[in-house]
Design an enzyme around this catalytic site. Structure first.
Site, PDB file in Angstrom:
ATOM      1  N   LYS A 283       0.813  -1.219   0.000  1.00 54.87           N
ATOM      2  CA  LYS A 283       0.000   0.000   0.000  1.00 54.87           C
ATOM      3  C   LYS A 283       0.842   1.263   0.000  1.00 54.87           C
ATOM      4  O   LYS A 283       0.441   2.270  -0.575  1.00 54.87           O
ATOM      5  CB  LYS A 283      -0.977  -0.001   1.182  1.00 54.87           C
TER       6      LYS A 283
ATOM      7  N   LYS B 123      -5.108  -9.207  -6.502  1.00 51.72           N
ATOM      8  CA  LYS B 123      -6.296  -9.323  -5.665  1.00 51.72           C
ATOM      9  C   LYS B 123      -7.391  -8.356  -6.139  1.00 51.72           C
ATOM     10  O   LYS B 123      -7.078  -7.211  -6.493  1.00 51.72           O
ATOM     11  CB  LYS B 123      -5.873  -8.967  -4.233  1.00 51.72           C
TER      12      LYS B 123
ATOM     13  N   LYS C 128     -10.651  -2.639  -3.626  1.00 50.48           N
ATOM     14  CA  LYS C 128     -11.469  -1.430  -3.720  1.00 50.48           C
ATOM     15  C   LYS C 128     -10.729  -0.325  -4.449  1.00 50.48           C
ATOM     16  O   LYS C 128     -11.339   0.532  -5.069  1.00 50.48           O
ATOM     17  CB  LYS C 128     -11.789  -0.925  -2.306  1.00 50.48           C
TER      18      LYS C 128
HETATM   19  N1  AQP Z   1      -9.997 -10.001  -3.005  1.00 54.55           N
HETATM   20  C1  AQP Z   1     -10.399 -10.476  -1.832  1.00 54.55           C
HETATM   21  N2  AQP Z   1     -10.744 -11.792  -1.698  1.00 54.55           N
HETATM   22  C2  AQP Z   1     -11.166 -12.277  -0.505  1.00 54.55           C
HETATM   23  N3  AQP Z   1     -11.285 -11.516   0.609  1.00 54.55           N
HETATM   24  C3  AQP Z   1     -10.957 -10.206   0.513  1.00 54.55           C
HETATM   25  N4  AQP Z   1     -10.970  -9.202   1.404  1.00 54.55           N
HETATM   26  C4  AQP Z   1     -10.546  -8.065   0.800  1.00 54.55           C
HETATM   27  N5  AQP Z   1     -10.252  -8.300  -0.478  1.00 54.55           N
HETATM   28  C5  AQP Z   1     -10.493  -9.623  -0.699  1.00 54.55           C
HETATM   29  C6  AQP Z   1     -11.401  -9.351   2.780  1.00 54.55           C
HETATM   30  O1  AQP Z   1     -12.428  -8.403   3.025  1.00 54.55           O
HETATM   31  C7  AQP Z   1     -12.355  -7.987   4.387  1.00 54.55           C
HETATM   32  C8  AQP Z   1     -12.424  -6.496   4.454  1.00 54.55           C
HETATM   33  O2  AQP Z   1     -11.292  -5.936   3.824  1.00 54.55           O
HETATM   34  P1  AQP Z   1     -10.917  -4.441   4.166  1.00 54.55           P
HETATM   35  O3  AQP Z   1     -11.997  -3.546   3.763  1.00 54.55           O
HETATM   36  O4  AQP Z   1     -10.578  -4.302   5.578  1.00 54.55           O
HETATM   37  O5  AQP Z   1      -9.575  -4.108   3.450  1.00 54.55           O
HETATM   38  P2  AQP Z   1      -8.728  -4.655   2.286  1.00 54.55           P
HETATM   39  O6  AQP Z   1      -8.316  -6.057   2.496  1.00 54.55           O
HETATM   40  O7  AQP Z   1      -7.636  -3.681   2.152  1.00 54.55           O
HETATM   41  O8  AQP Z   1      -9.756  -4.558   1.088  1.00 54.55           O
HETATM   42  P3  AQP Z   1      -9.515  -4.178  -0.360  1.00 54.55           P
HETATM   43  O9  AQP Z   1     -10.837  -4.273  -0.981  1.00 54.55           O
HETATM   44  O10 AQP Z   1      -8.445  -4.953  -0.978  1.00 54.55           O
HETATM   45  O11 AQP Z   1      -9.110  -2.665  -0.319  1.00 54.55           O
HETATM   46  P4  AQP Z   1      -7.825  -1.923  -0.841  1.00 54.55           P
HETATM   47  O12 AQP Z   1      -8.036  -1.698  -2.287  1.00 54.55           O
HETATM   48  O13 AQP Z   1      -7.828  -0.658  -0.054  1.00 54.55           O
HETATM   49  O14 AQP Z   1      -6.642  -2.789  -0.565  1.00 54.55           O
HETATM   50  C9  AQP Z   1     -11.070  -8.576   4.966  1.00 54.55           C
HETATM   51  O15 AQP Z   1     -11.403  -9.714   5.743  1.00 54.55           O
HETATM   52  C10 AQP Z   1     -10.288  -8.974   3.763  1.00 54.55           C
HETATM   53  O16 AQP Z   1      -9.457 -10.098   4.019  1.00 54.55           O
END
Ligand code: AQP
Length: 337
Positions: free
Chosen positions: A115, A199, A202
């Protein structure tokens, strides 16, 4: 030692674009655990601001994540749904844990490296200590089980190390339990629809990379139709998915959404073209995600009700957190308890 009550805590960041990965990796599993565990589900707004968020959008996204929990089937009466910033003890315990965790431990966290990117000097300090706040979220309730996607495994391991070190440092054996990650189902790491090696996330600049929980049927169908594929027919066995990330991703999503084992889904599409899989997957995704998106929209039209649910949840969360935080203060040696 007496067994701790099985208590679940998990969180989702209100950073917009809530997607299928968040649903399959986390939110869907939140629902099932309600039968067997006492559950706290948290919209982690304090985590979200480790990267700048527009204040009005943060508030709207916080309500949207709460709405997604409820629309997916979380019951905020029998369990607890709240936003982190309303329970100040999260920040308080995070500070104590900042002083327990070691720099060397945090330096190993791959999510920070991803990140923060190349320009680490410009990342917020909050982004660096994010895993300590996550440990605080869990340990504040002495939660024993944490349903998360695969990407959070390393942070969970760190939370376990922090719990152990706190117990050792303050001579309080078994004070914090060792939280167990629950990485459940066939879609623990949903990949981008545009690139099977990345992955689903968001923050991906391409909207075509993810199916969001609020996508309309047309968008879901279009994104699946445009999903990246490879030139071969679909494999006969799960082993045949090796080296074929896009096929593995689409079939894994199909398995998770249809609640069928991956092997059965692979057999069902053996030798078929991607276009056949995409048609069936689009129908299935619309059937499963569509009603949740519609319910989220309905809930979002009544922000006062969501705010009341979050306020009630926060009050009940504080009632669990405060006595534990009181014990922490005593163990650490803070006066005034
Ligand atoms: N691609 C994914 N597959 C399975 N699980 C996922 N999670 C996130 N992406 C995937 C799970 O969703 C929960 C919430 O995630 P979060 O909002 O706390 O943050 P994150 O993991 O940083 O989500 P993003 O969507 O990937 O955001 P960005 O783009 O900011 O990095 C967690 O349980 C996570 O494991």
């Amino acid at each position: 030692m007496t067994q701790p009550t099985p208590r679940v805590l998990s969180g989702v960041q209100p950073t917009g674009n809530l997607h299928l990965g968040n649903y399959l990796g986390a939110i869907r599993n939140f629902v099932g655990l309600q039968q067997t565990h006492e559950c706290l589900y948290c919209v982690v707004d304090m985590h979200a601001i480790t990267v700048f968020q527009d204040p009005a959008e943060l508030a709207a996204n916080t309500r949207e994540v709460a709405a997604a929990f409820i629309a997916a089937g979380v019951d905020p009466k029998s369990h607890i749904v709240f936003n982190q910033a309303q329970v100040l003890q999260h920040a308080e315990l995070a500070w104590v844990l900042n002083c327990v965790a070691r720099m060397g431990w945090l330096n190993r966290m791959t999510q920070f490296k991803e990140k923060a990117g190349k320009d680490r000097e410009k990342a917020s300090v909050g982004l660096y200590v994010y895993p300590n706040l996550m440990a605080a979220d869990i340990l504040l309730y002495k939660a024993t089980h944490v349903p998360v996607g695969e990407d959070q495994k390393q942070h969970l391991e760190l939370a376990r190390d922090i719990a152990q070190k706190f117990n050792n440092d303050f001579n309080a054996a078994d004070f914090f339990p060792q939280p167990e990650p629950l990485i459940l189902g066939d879609a623990t790491r949903v990949m981008s629809l545009r690139d099977g090696s990345k992955k689903m996330s968001k923050s991906d600049p391409s909207d075509l990379s993810r199916i969001t929980m609020s996508d309309q049927a047309d968008d879901i169908a279009k994104k699946i139709r445009k999903a990246k594929t490879d030139p071969d027919a679909l494999p006969e066995t799960v082993a045949g998915l090796e080296g074929r990330p896009e096929a593995a991703n689409l079939l894994g999503i199909f398995a998770a959404l249809s609640d069928k084992p991956l092997a059965e889904v692979v057999t069902g599409f053996a030798g078929k073209q991607f276009s056949d899989l995409k048609t069936d997957l689009a129908d299935l995704a619309i059937e499963k995600i569509g009603p949740i998106g519609a319910e989220m929209k309905r809930l979002n039209e009544d922000p006062a009700t969501i705010d009341a649910i979050l306020a009630d949840g926060a009050e009940r969360a504080r009632a669990i957190a405060e006595p534990i935080m009181g014990e922490v203060r005593k163990l650490v040696g803070f006066l005034g308890n």
